[in-house]
Write an enzyme that holds these catalytic residues in place. Structure first.
Site, mmCIF file in Angstrom:
data_model
loop_
_atom_site.group_PDB
_atom_site.id
_atom_site.type_symbol
_atom_site.label_atom_id
_atom_site.label_comp_id
_atom_site.label_asym_id
_atom_site.label_seq_id
_atom_site.Cartn_x
_atom_site.Cartn_y
_atom_site.Cartn_z
ATOM 1 N N LYS A 171 -23.256 -9.653 17.536
ATOM 2 C CA LYS A 171 -24.202 -10.459 16.753
ATOM 3 C C LYS A 171 -24.311 -11.845 17.373
ATOM 4 O O LYS A 171 -23.446 -12.699 17.199
ATOM 5 C CB LYS A 171 -23.757 -10.602 15.294
ATOM 6 C CG LYS A 171 -24.925 -11.103 14.434
ATOM 7 C CD LYS A 171 -24.517 -11.828 13.182
ATOM 8 C CE LYS A 171 -24.281 -13.294 13.350
ATOM 9 N NZ LYS A 171 -25.407 -14.087 13.869
ATOM 10 N N GLU B 60 -11.990 -18.134 18.123
ATOM 11 C CA GLU B 60 -12.140 -19.249 19.072
ATOM 12 C C GLU B 60 -12.978 -20.285 18.349
ATOM 13 O O GLU B 60 -14.179 -20.097 18.166
ATOM 14 C CB GLU B 60 -12.863 -18.774 20.345
ATOM 15 C CG GLU B 60 -12.133 -17.720 21.138
ATOM 16 C CD GLU B 60 -10.922 -18.244 21.882
ATOM 17 O OE1 GLU B 60 -10.725 -19.474 21.914
ATOM 18 O OE2 GLU B 60 -10.160 -17.424 22.414
ATOM 19 N N CYS C 41 -17.197 -26.545 22.922
ATOM 20 C CA CYS C 41 -15.948 -26.573 22.162
ATOM 21 C C CYS C 41 -14.845 -27.297 22.930
ATOM 22 O O CYS C 41 -13.911 -27.816 22.333
ATOM 23 C CB CYS C 41 -15.513 -25.161 21.830
ATOM 24 S SG CYS C 41 -15.465 -24.098 23.271
ATOM 25 N N GLU D 294 -15.390 -32.964 14.896
ATOM 26 C CA GLU D 294 -16.097 -32.478 16.076
ATOM 27 C C GLU D 294 -17.539 -32.998 16.006
ATOM 28 O O GLU D 294 -18.225 -32.785 15.008
ATOM 29 C CB GLU D 294 -16.082 -30.944 16.045
ATOM 30 C CG GLU D 294 -16.555 -30.311 17.314
ATOM 31 C CD GLU D 294 -16.452 -28.787 17.276
ATOM 32 O OE1 GLU D 294 -16.675 -28.181 16.211
ATOM 33 O OE2 GLU D 294 -16.168 -28.213 18.340
HETATM 34 P P1 NAD Z 1 -21.070 -21.183 13.442
HETATM 35 O O1 NAD Z 1 -19.659 -21.010 13.020
HETATM 36 O O2 NAD Z 1 -22.026 -21.794 12.507
HETATM 37 O O3 NAD Z 1 -21.702 -19.753 13.833
HETATM 38 C C1 NAD Z 1 -21.115 -18.913 14.796
HETATM 39 C C2 NAD Z 1 -21.582 -17.487 14.554
HETATM 40 O O4 NAD Z 1 -21.081 -17.043 13.288
HETATM 41 C C3 NAD Z 1 -23.102 -17.309 14.485
HETATM 42 O O5 NAD Z 1 -23.455 -16.096 15.097
HETATM 43 C C4 NAD Z 1 -23.358 -17.255 12.985
HETATM 44 O O6 NAD Z 1 -24.527 -16.551 12.658
HETATM 45 C C5 NAD Z 1 -22.131 -16.516 12.497
HETATM 46 N N1 NAD Z 1 -21.780 -16.729 11.091
HETATM 47 C C6 NAD Z 1 -22.049 -17.824 10.323
HETATM 48 N N2 NAD Z 1 -21.579 -17.631 9.064
HETATM 49 C C7 NAD Z 1 -20.990 -16.421 9.052
HETATM 50 C C8 NAD Z 1 -20.311 -15.647 8.043
HETATM 51 N N3 NAD Z 1 -20.119 -16.118 6.821
HETATM 52 N N4 NAD Z 1 -19.818 -14.438 8.385
HETATM 53 C C9 NAD Z 1 -19.959 -13.962 9.644
HETATM 54 N N5 NAD Z 1 -20.617 -14.618 10.621
HETATM 55 C C10 NAD Z 1 -21.114 -15.831 10.333
HETATM 56 O O7 NAD Z 1 -20.995 -21.940 14.830
HETATM 57 P P2 NAD Z 1 -22.195 -22.492 15.721
HETATM 58 O O8 NAD Z 1 -22.795 -23.653 15.021
HETATM 59 O O9 NAD Z 1 -23.073 -21.358 16.152
HETATM 60 O O10 NAD Z 1 -21.383 -22.971 17.020
HETATM 61 C C11 NAD Z 1 -20.741 -24.195 17.099
HETATM 62 C C12 NAD Z 1 -19.251 -24.067 16.812
HETATM 63 O O11 NAD Z 1 -18.659 -23.087 17.671
HETATM 64 C C13 NAD Z 1 -18.495 -25.354 17.117
HETATM 65 O O12 NAD Z 1 -17.577 -25.639 16.097
HETATM 66 C C14 NAD Z 1 -17.757 -25.038 18.421
HETATM 67 O O13 NAD Z 1 -16.613 -25.805 18.650
HETATM 68 C C15 NAD Z 1 -17.463 -23.605 18.253
HETATM 69 N N6 NAD Z 1 -17.213 -22.990 19.565
HETATM 70 C C16 NAD Z 1 -15.936 -22.626 19.896
HETATM 71 C C17 NAD Z 1 -15.668 -22.066 21.157
HETATM 72 C C18 NAD Z 1 -14.273 -21.661 21.550
HETATM 73 O O14 NAD Z 1 -14.145 -20.885 22.504
HETATM 74 N N7 NAD Z 1 -13.227 -22.127 20.886
HETATM 75 C C19 NAD Z 1 -16.705 -21.896 22.057
HETATM 76 C C20 NAD Z 1 -17.995 -22.278 21.685
HETATM 77 C C21 NAD Z 1 -18.229 -22.810 20.418
#
Ligand code: NAD
Length: 465
Positions: free
Chosen positions: A166, A241, A275, A368
Site C-alpha cells: 500500500k 521504521e 526520516c 520532526e
Molecule cells: P504516515 O505515517 O502519515 O503514513 C505512512 C503510510 O501509512 C501511508 O501509506 C498512509 O496511508 C498509511 N497509514 C496512515 N494511517 C494509517 C492507519 N491508521 N493504518 C494503516 N496505515 C495507515 O507518514 P507519511 O506522512 O506518509 O511519511 C512521513 C513520516 O514517515 C515521517 O514521520 C518520517 O520520518 C517517516 N519515515 C520514516 C522512515 C524510516 O525508515 N524510519 C523513512 C521514511 C519516512
C-alpha cells in the site's frame, strides 16, 4: 506520459487525483481502493503463496534477477515518474531508482543463502530452517515511495512471501508501474499486489486482516503506534521504521569547511522530508560562529526549483498541508540565521532555513520538522554533546565530525541511534542494516538482517534412535 495512460482503470467509480507538487496540476487519476479491494488483494496473494514459496531457491533468484533487469531497463521512466509525483530533483530520483534495482538484485542472492543451524542434541539431529511468513502487508510513506517499497519487497519476496503493497495515497504511481514491470519480468500473478487508498481504510484493513501475517511499516511514529496496537489483536509480526530527529555533531577540531559543505545535504536532501534528516546541528561552542557562517553560505547557494531541471538541488514540499506544517515552525519566535531562496507561484515551495533556538526545549529541537528547516545549537564538551544528541524520543541516524578518532568512536557508541556516520552524512546502503532505536521504530531493513524480519525460524528434530 505513456506510463500514466496505462494505469489500471477498474470498475471503481471513486478516483484519487494525484497532484504534481511542483505545479499543483493533476498528474493522474487512479481508482481509490477500499477495504473490499484490500480483501481481494490479500486473497490473490494467498492463492499465489503455495507456488511461490515452493519454487526452487534458484528459480526464485532467477525471477528476482529478471525483475532487477527489467527495472533497470525502465530506470529513466521510473525516475521521471517519481520526480514528478514526489517533487524530487531528477538527479535524486535517478539515484533512488538505481537503489531500487540494486536492492532487488542484492536480495536475488538471498533465496540460495537462507541458511539454518545444526544444533547438537541427544537422540537425533536438530536443525533449523527459515520459513516464509505468508502474506505480508507493506505500508509505505510518500517521501521515498519506490525506494522504501523496494527495501521491503526485496527481502519479502526472496524469502518466499507474497505481498500486498500500500503506497501513500499522494504518491502511488511508481508502485503501480513497478507491479506492471514485475509481471513483464515474469513474477507470477498474485505475488505482488498494489492497493492505492487511504491509510485509515486500506491501511487499517491490511493491519487487521486475519490472513496477513506481518506488516512492514514505514511512516510517522504516531501512525506506527496505532499500527502496533492494531496488529496486536492477531499477534501479527510488525516492523516499524518511524520518524527521526537526528543530530549532526560538529566538534571544533573537525574539518569545518568539509562539515559545513556537507551539512545542507544532511538535512535538506528531499527538501528535508527525510526520516534521516540531521535537523539538529550541534556545534562545539568555540567553533559555533565560524561553522554557522560557513553553513549559511552553503544554504544560501542551494538551487531550489523545477525538479526536472538537472541543475535543481531541492524541489518543493509534497503538499500544501505539509508546507503549512513546516511553516508553523517559523511562528515559534526562534531567531532566523538565514533563509535561502525558493520560486514564487504554483508549487509547494519553501526556502531552506536555519534557525538558532535559544533554549534546549524549543519545538524545532524536539519535533520532526520534515521540511527544510534546521536548528543550530552550541554544546560545551563531549559529555554535553552526547547528552544533547540523546535528548530526544527518536534514534534513527546521525553524524559526528571530528579529527580525533578515539573520540569519534566513543561518541558513536554513546549516541542512542540505529545508524551513525563519522566525517560523513551517509547512512543508507543496500548492504548494511538500517533502522531505529527508541521511538524511531524496531526491526532492520536492508543488508543481511532484513531477512530475519520476513522469515520464521523452525526447529526440526529427527530421531535417530
Ligand atoms: P504516515 O505515517 O502519515 O503514513 C505512512 C503510510 O501509512 C501511508 O501509506 C498512509 O496511508 C498509511 N497509514 C496512515 N494511517 C494509517 C492507519 N491508521 N493504518 C494503516 N496505515 C495507515 O507518514 P507519511 O506522512 O506518509 O511519511 C512521513 C513520516 O514517515 C515521517 O514521520 C518520517 O520520518 C517517516 N519515515 C520514516 C522512515 C524510516 O525508515 N524510519 C523513512 C521514511 C519516512
Amino acid at each position: 506520459m505513456e506510463a500514466l495512460c496505462r494505469l489500471p482503470r477498474r470498475r471503481l467509480p471513486d478516483l484519487l487525483k494525484i497532484v504534481e507538487p511542483a505545479t499543483e496540476g493533476v498528474l493522474a487519476e487512479v481508482p481509490r481502493a477500499g477495504a473490499a479491494e484490500v480483501d481481494e488483494a490479500v486473497a490473490r496473494a494467498r492463492r499465489a503463496l503455495p507456488a511461490w514459496r515452493a519454487l526452487a531457491p534458484g528459480a526464485r533468484a532467477k525471477l528476482l534477477r529478471a525483475l532487477a533487469d527489467t527495472l533497470e531497463d525502465h530506470l529513466e521512466e521510473l525516475a521521471l515518474l517519481e520526480a514528478r509525483n514526489a517533487g524530487k530533483p531528477i538527479g535524486s530520483a535517478r539515484g533512488e531508482m538505481a537503489m531500487v534495482v540494486d536492492t532487488i538484485r542484492y536480495y536475488a542472492g538471498a533465496p540460495e543463502r537462507l541458511l539454518g543451524d545444526t544444533i547438537p542434541v541427544a537422540g537425533g539431529q536438530a536443525f533449523t530452517v527459515r520459513e516464509p511468513l505468508g502474506v505480508v502487508g507493506l505500508i509505505v510513506p510518500w517521501n521515498f515511495p519506490l525506494n522504501i517499497s523496494a527495501w521491503k519487497l526485496g527481502p519479502a519476496l526472496a524469502a518466499g512471501n507474497t505481498v500486498v503493497l500500500k503506497p501513500a495515497e499522494l504518491t502511488p504511481l511508481s508502485a503501480l508501474r513497478f507491479a506492471e514491470l514485475a509481471t513483464e519480468a515474469g513474477i507470477p500473478e498474485g505475488v505482488i499486489n498494489v492497493v492505492v487508498g487511504p491509510g485509515r481504510t486500506c491501511g487499517q484493513r491490511l493491519v487487521e486482516h486475519p490472513d496477513v501475517a506481518k506488516i512492514a511499516f514505514t511512516g510517522s511514529t504516531e501512525v506506527g503506534r496505532t499500527i502496533a496496537a492494531a496488529a496486536a489483536a492477531t499477534i501479527k509480526r510488525v516492523t516499524l521504521e518511524l520518524g527521526g530527529k537526528s543530530a549532526n555533531v560538529i566538534f571544533a577540531d573537525a574539518d569545518l569547511e568539509a562539515a559545513a559543505a556537507a551539512a545542507p545535504w544532511a538535512v535538506f536532501d528531499n527538501a528535508g522530508q527525510d526520516c534521516c534528516a540531521r535537523s539538529r546541528v550541534l556545534v562545539e561552542a568555540s567553533a559555533f560562529d565560524r561553522f554557522t557562517a560557513l553553513f549559511e553560505e552553503h544554504v544560501r547557494a542551494i538551487r531550489v526549483g523545477d525538479p526536472l531541471d538537472p541543475a535543481t538541488e531541492m524541489g518543493p514540499l509534497i503538499s500544501a498541508g505539509q508546507r503549512d506544517a513546516v511553516a508553523s515552525f517559523l511562528d515559534d519566535g526562534d531567531p532566523v540565521v538565514c533563509r535561502g531562496s525558493a520560486p514564487e507561484g504554483p508549487g509547494f515551495w519553501f526556502a531552506p532555513t536555519i534557525l538558532a533556538p535559544q533554549t534546549r526545549d524549543a519545538r524545532v529541537l524536539r519535533d520532526e520538522v520534515f521540511g527544510p528547516i534546521v536548528a543550530v545549537i552550541p554544546f560545551r564538551d563531549e559529555e554535553d554533546a552526547v547528552a544533547l544528541a540523546n535528548d530526544t524520543i527518536y534514534g534513527l541516524s546521525g553524524s559526528i565530525w571530528t579529527r580525533d578518532g578515539a573520540r569519534a568512536l566513543r561518541v558513536a557508541r554513546a549516541i542512542e541511534t540505529g545508524n551513525i556516520s563519522i566525517n560523513s552524512n551517509s547512512s543508507v546502503r543496500v548492504t548494511t542494516p538500517f533502522g531505529g532505536f527508541k521511538q524511531s521504530g524496531y526491526g532492520r531493513e536492508l543488508g543481511p538482517h532484513a531477512l530475519d524480519a520476513y522469515t520464521e525460524v523452525k526447529t526440526i528434530f529427527y530421531s535417530t534412535s
